[in-house]
Scaffold this motif. Structure first.
Motif, PDB file in Angstrom:
ATOM      1  N   MET A  83       0.849  -1.189   0.000  1.00  0.00           N
ATOM      2  CA  MET A  83       0.000   0.000   0.000  1.00  0.00           C
ATOM      3  C   MET A  83       0.882   1.236   0.000  1.00  0.00           C
ATOM      4  O   MET A  83       1.650   1.458   0.949  1.00  0.00           O
ATOM      5  CB  MET A  83      -0.915   0.000   1.227  1.00  0.00           C
ATOM      6  CG  MET A  83      -1.764  -1.254   1.345  1.00  0.00           C
ATOM      7  SD  MET A  83      -2.985  -1.157   2.675  1.00  0.00           S
ATOM      8  CE  MET A  83      -1.903  -1.082   4.094  1.00  0.00           C
ATOM      9  N   ASN A  84       0.798   2.014  -1.053  1.00  0.00           N
ATOM     10  CA  ASN A  84       1.564   3.250  -1.189  1.00  0.00           C
ATOM     11  C   ASN A  84       0.619   4.440  -1.232  1.00  0.00           C
ATOM     12  O   ASN A  84      -0.588   4.289  -1.426  1.00  0.00           O
ATOM     13  CB  ASN A  84       2.402   3.213  -2.453  1.00  0.00           C
ATOM     14  CG  ASN A  84       3.418   2.092  -2.456  1.00  0.00           C
ATOM     15  OD1 ASN A  84       3.941   1.695  -1.408  1.00  0.00           O
ATOM     16  ND2 ASN A  84       3.703   1.562  -3.632  1.00  0.00           N
ATOM     17  N   SER A  85       1.173   5.631  -1.069  1.00  0.00           N
ATOM     18  CA  SER A  85       0.383   6.867  -1.130  1.00  0.00           C
ATOM     19  C   SER A  85      -0.844   6.763  -0.235  1.00  0.00           C
ATOM     20  O   SER A  85      -1.970   7.091  -0.652  1.00  0.00           O
ATOM     21  CB  SER A  85      -0.026   7.156  -2.573  1.00  0.00           C
ATOM     22  OG  SER A  85       1.106   7.281  -3.403  1.00  0.00           O
ATOM     23  N   LEU A  86      -0.633   6.314   0.965  1.00  0.00           N
ATOM     24  CA  LEU A  86      -1.754   6.093   1.882  1.00  0.00           C
ATOM     25  C   LEU A  86      -2.474   7.386   2.217  1.00  0.00           C
ATOM     26  O   LEU A  86      -1.864   8.476   2.285  1.00  0.00           O
ATOM     27  CB  LEU A  86      -1.259   5.421   3.155  1.00  0.00           C
ATOM     28  CG  LEU A  86      -0.943   3.927   3.022  1.00  0.00           C
ATOM     29  CD1 LEU A  86      -0.112   3.451   4.200  1.00  0.00           C
ATOM     30  CD2 LEU A  86      -2.214   3.114   2.910  1.00  0.00           C
ATOM     31  N   LYS A  87      -3.779   7.258   2.418  1.00  0.00           N
ATOM     32  CA  LYS A  87      -4.643   8.382   2.761  1.00  0.00           C
ATOM     33  C   LYS A  87      -5.302   8.100   4.113  1.00  0.00           C
ATOM     34  O   LYS A  87      -5.498   6.938   4.476  1.00  0.00           O
ATOM     35  CB  LYS A  87      -5.738   8.538   1.709  1.00  0.00           C
ATOM     36  CG  LYS A  87      -5.248   8.675   0.286  1.00  0.00           C
ATOM     37  CD  LYS A  87      -6.429   8.684  -0.682  1.00  0.00           C
ATOM     38  CE  LYS A  87      -5.985   8.746  -2.122  1.00  0.00           C
ATOM     39  NZ  LYS A  87      -7.151   8.723  -3.056  1.00  0.00           N
ATOM     40  N   PRO A  88      -5.695   9.133   4.839  1.00  0.00           N
ATOM     41  CA  PRO A  88      -6.401   8.893   6.105  1.00  0.00           C
ATOM     42  C   PRO A  88      -7.641   8.014   5.930  1.00  0.00           C
ATOM     43  O   PRO A  88      -7.967   7.221   6.816  1.00  0.00           O
ATOM     44  CB  PRO A  88      -6.767  10.304   6.574  1.00  0.00           C
ATOM     45  CG  PRO A  88      -5.688  11.164   5.999  1.00  0.00           C
ATOM     46  CD  PRO A  88      -5.381  10.563   4.654  1.00  0.00           C
ATOM     47  N   GLU A  89      -8.294   8.129   4.790  1.00  0.00           N
ATOM     48  CA  GLU A  89      -9.492   7.311   4.561  1.00  0.00           C
ATOM     49  C   GLU A  89      -9.184   5.842   4.307  1.00  0.00           C
ATOM     50  O   GLU A  89     -10.093   5.023   4.196  1.00  0.00           O
ATOM     51  CB  GLU A  89     -10.332   7.881   3.406  1.00  0.00           C
ATOM     52  CG  GLU A  89      -9.568   8.175   2.151  1.00  0.00           C
ATOM     53  CD  GLU A  89      -9.124   9.633   2.051  1.00  0.00           C
ATOM     54  OE1 GLU A  89      -8.646  10.184   3.070  1.00  0.00           O
ATOM     55  OE2 GLU A  89      -9.232  10.201   0.956  1.00  0.00           O
ATOM     56  N   ASP A  90      -7.908   5.494   4.227  1.00  0.00           N
ATOM     57  CA  ASP A  90      -7.534   4.081   4.139  1.00  0.00           C
ATOM     58  C   ASP A  90      -7.524   3.418   5.517  1.00  0.00           C
ATOM     59  O   ASP A  90      -7.326   2.204   5.623  1.00  0.00           O
ATOM     60  CB  ASP A  90      -6.143   3.929   3.511  1.00  0.00           C
ATOM     61  CG  ASP A  90      -6.115   4.324   2.053  1.00  0.00           C
ATOM     62  OD1 ASP A  90      -5.124   4.945   1.634  1.00  0.00           O
ATOM     63  OD2 ASP A  90      -7.090   4.016   1.330  1.00  0.00           O
ATOM     64  N   THR A  91      -7.725   4.193   6.554  1.00  0.00           N
ATOM     65  CA  THR A  91      -7.745   3.645   7.908  1.00  0.00           C
ATOM     66  C   THR A  91      -8.881   2.641   8.052  1.00  0.00           C
ATOM     67  O   THR A  91     -10.037   2.950   7.781  1.00  0.00           O
ATOM     68  CB  THR A  91      -7.917   4.774   8.933  1.00  0.00           C
ATOM     69  OG1 THR A  91      -6.766   5.625   8.882  1.00  0.00           O
ATOM     70  CG2 THR A  91      -8.073   4.211  10.337  1.00  0.00           C
ATOM     71  N   ALA A  92      -8.521   1.423   8.465  1.00  0.00           N
ATOM     72  CA  ALA A  92      -9.506   0.341   8.587  1.00  0.00           C
ATOM     73  C   ALA A  92      -8.799  -0.903   9.110  1.00  0.00           C
ATOM     74  O   ALA A  92      -7.568  -0.940   9.197  1.00  0.00           O
ATOM     75  CB  ALA A  92     -10.145   0.034   7.241  1.00  0.00           C
ATOM     76  N   VAL A  93      -9.588  -1.906   9.431  1.00  0.00           N
ATOM     77  CA  VAL A  93      -9.056  -3.243   9.672  1.00  0.00           C
ATOM     78  C   VAL A  93      -9.039  -3.969   8.330  1.00  0.00           C
ATOM     79  O   VAL A  93     -10.061  -4.039   7.652  1.00  0.00           O
ATOM     80  CB  VAL A  93      -9.915  -4.015  10.684  1.00  0.00           C
ATOM     81  CG1 VAL A  93      -9.423  -5.454  10.809  1.00  0.00           C
ATOM     82  CG2 VAL A  93      -9.886  -3.319  12.040  1.00  0.00           C
ATOM     83  N   TYR A  94      -7.878  -4.478   7.983  1.00  0.00           N
ATOM     84  CA  TYR A  94      -7.704  -5.178   6.710  1.00  0.00           C
ATOM     85  C   TYR A  94      -7.661  -6.678   6.970  1.00  0.00           C
ATOM     86  O   TYR A  94      -6.886  -7.146   7.816  1.00  0.00           O
ATOM     87  CB  TYR A  94      -6.418  -4.722   6.035  1.00  0.00           C
ATOM     88  CG  TYR A  94      -6.525  -3.352   5.425  1.00  0.00           C
ATOM     89  CD1 TYR A  94      -6.610  -2.213   6.226  1.00  0.00           C
ATOM     90  CD2 TYR A  94      -6.556  -3.181   4.041  1.00  0.00           C
ATOM     91  CE1 TYR A  94      -6.729  -0.944   5.677  1.00  0.00           C
ATOM     92  CE2 TYR A  94      -6.670  -1.916   3.473  1.00  0.00           C
ATOM     93  CZ  TYR A  94      -6.760  -0.811   4.299  1.00  0.00           C
ATOM     94  OH  TYR A  94      -6.877   0.440   3.735  1.00  0.00           O
ATOM     95  N   CYS A  95      -8.485  -7.410   6.223  1.00  0.00           N
ATOM     96  CA  CYS A  95      -8.577  -8.860   6.362  1.00  0.00           C
ATOM     97  C   CYS A  95      -8.257  -9.535   5.044  1.00  0.00           C
ATOM     98  O   CYS A  95      -8.657  -9.044   3.989  1.00  0.00           O
ATOM     99  CB  CYS A  95      -9.976  -9.274   6.773  1.00  0.00           C
ATOM    100  SG  CYS A  95     -10.475  -8.747   8.403  1.00  0.00           S
ATOM    101  N   CYS A  96      -7.586 -10.661   5.138  1.00  0.00           N
ATOM    102  CA  CYS A  96      -7.392 -11.468   3.944  1.00  0.00           C
ATOM    103  C   CYS A  96      -8.403 -12.613   3.948  1.00  0.00           C
ATOM    104  O   CYS A  96      -8.905 -13.012   5.001  1.00  0.00           O
ATOM    105  CB  CYS A  96      -5.973 -11.990   3.829  1.00  0.00           C
ATOM    106  SG  CYS A  96      -5.437 -13.148   5.108  1.00  0.00           S
ATOM    107  N   SER A  97      -8.679 -13.115   2.766  1.00  0.00           N
ATOM    108  CA  SER A  97      -9.706 -14.124   2.625  1.00  0.00           C
ATOM    109  C   SER A  97      -9.341 -15.083   1.500  1.00  0.00           C
ATOM    110  O   SER A  97      -8.586 -14.722   0.597  1.00  0.00           O
ATOM    111  CB  SER A  97     -11.052 -13.462   2.339  1.00  0.00           C
ATOM    112  OG  SER A  97     -10.952 -12.618   1.213  1.00  0.00           O
ATOM    113  N   ALA A  98      -9.899 -16.271   1.573  1.00  0.00           N
ATOM    114  CA  ALA A  98      -9.620 -17.309   0.585  1.00  0.00           C
ATOM    115  C   ALA A  98     -10.923 -17.886   0.067  1.00  0.00           C
ATOM    116  O   ALA A  98     -11.860 -18.127   0.843  1.00  0.00           O
ATOM    117  CB  ALA A  98      -8.775 -18.416   1.213  1.00  0.00           C
ATOM    118  N   ALA A  99     -10.962 -18.105  -1.239  1.00  0.00           N
ATOM    119  CA  ALA A  99     -12.160 -18.638  -1.873  1.00  0.00           C
ATOM    120  C   ALA A  99     -11.815 -19.864  -2.703  1.00  0.00           C
ATOM    121  O   ALA A  99     -10.816 -19.854  -3.432  1.00  0.00           O
ATOM    122  CB  ALA A  99     -12.811 -17.583  -2.762  1.00  0.00           C
TER     123      ALA A  99
END
Length: 124
Positions: A83-99
């Motif tokens: 993740m580059n050029s991060l913005k304040p609105e990128d603030t969150a919990v990030y989860c990975c998932s598998a399908a």
């Protein structure tokens, strides 16, 4: 069963970078399409990026194109989100998932396994 564990979250300044990792264990990692989702307080889970089983196809939400890069290393059973050029609105919990699906989906309901998530906070 697939177990997923995210790492790499933390605090970054606006314009900065972070790299998230998702380590998988259990069944064959290369048998799953993978995705990154994020969720901020009071919002719905949002698709960030997805990658096919071989890594040959990737999708991004429009706002992430050019800023985020998803990749995977099937030999190491790991997926990444640069993740580059991060913005304040990128603030969150990030989860990975598998399908188990052959195709990449933007819908959380089509993923079979989820990690616990890692917090990303971007300050202005």
């Amino acid at each position: 069963q697939v177990q997923l564990v995210e790492s790499g979250g933390g605090l970054a300044q606006a314009g900065g970078s972070l790299r998230l990792s998702c380590a998988a264990s259990g069944r064959t990692f290369s048998g799953y399409a993978m995705g990154w989702f994020r969720q901020a307080p009071g919002t719905e889970r949002e698709f960030v990026a997805g990658i096919s089983r071989t890594g040959g196809t990737v999708y991004y939400t429009d706002d992430m194109k050019g800023r985020f890069t998803i990749s995977r290393d099937n030999a190491k059973n790991v997926m990444y989100l640069q993740m580059n050029s991060l913005k304040p609105e990128d603030t969150a919990v990030y989860c990975c998932s598998a399908a188990m699906s052959r195709t990449i989906s933007r819908r959380p309901g089509e993923y079979d396994y989820w990690g616990q998530g890692t917090q990303v906070t971007v300050s202005s």
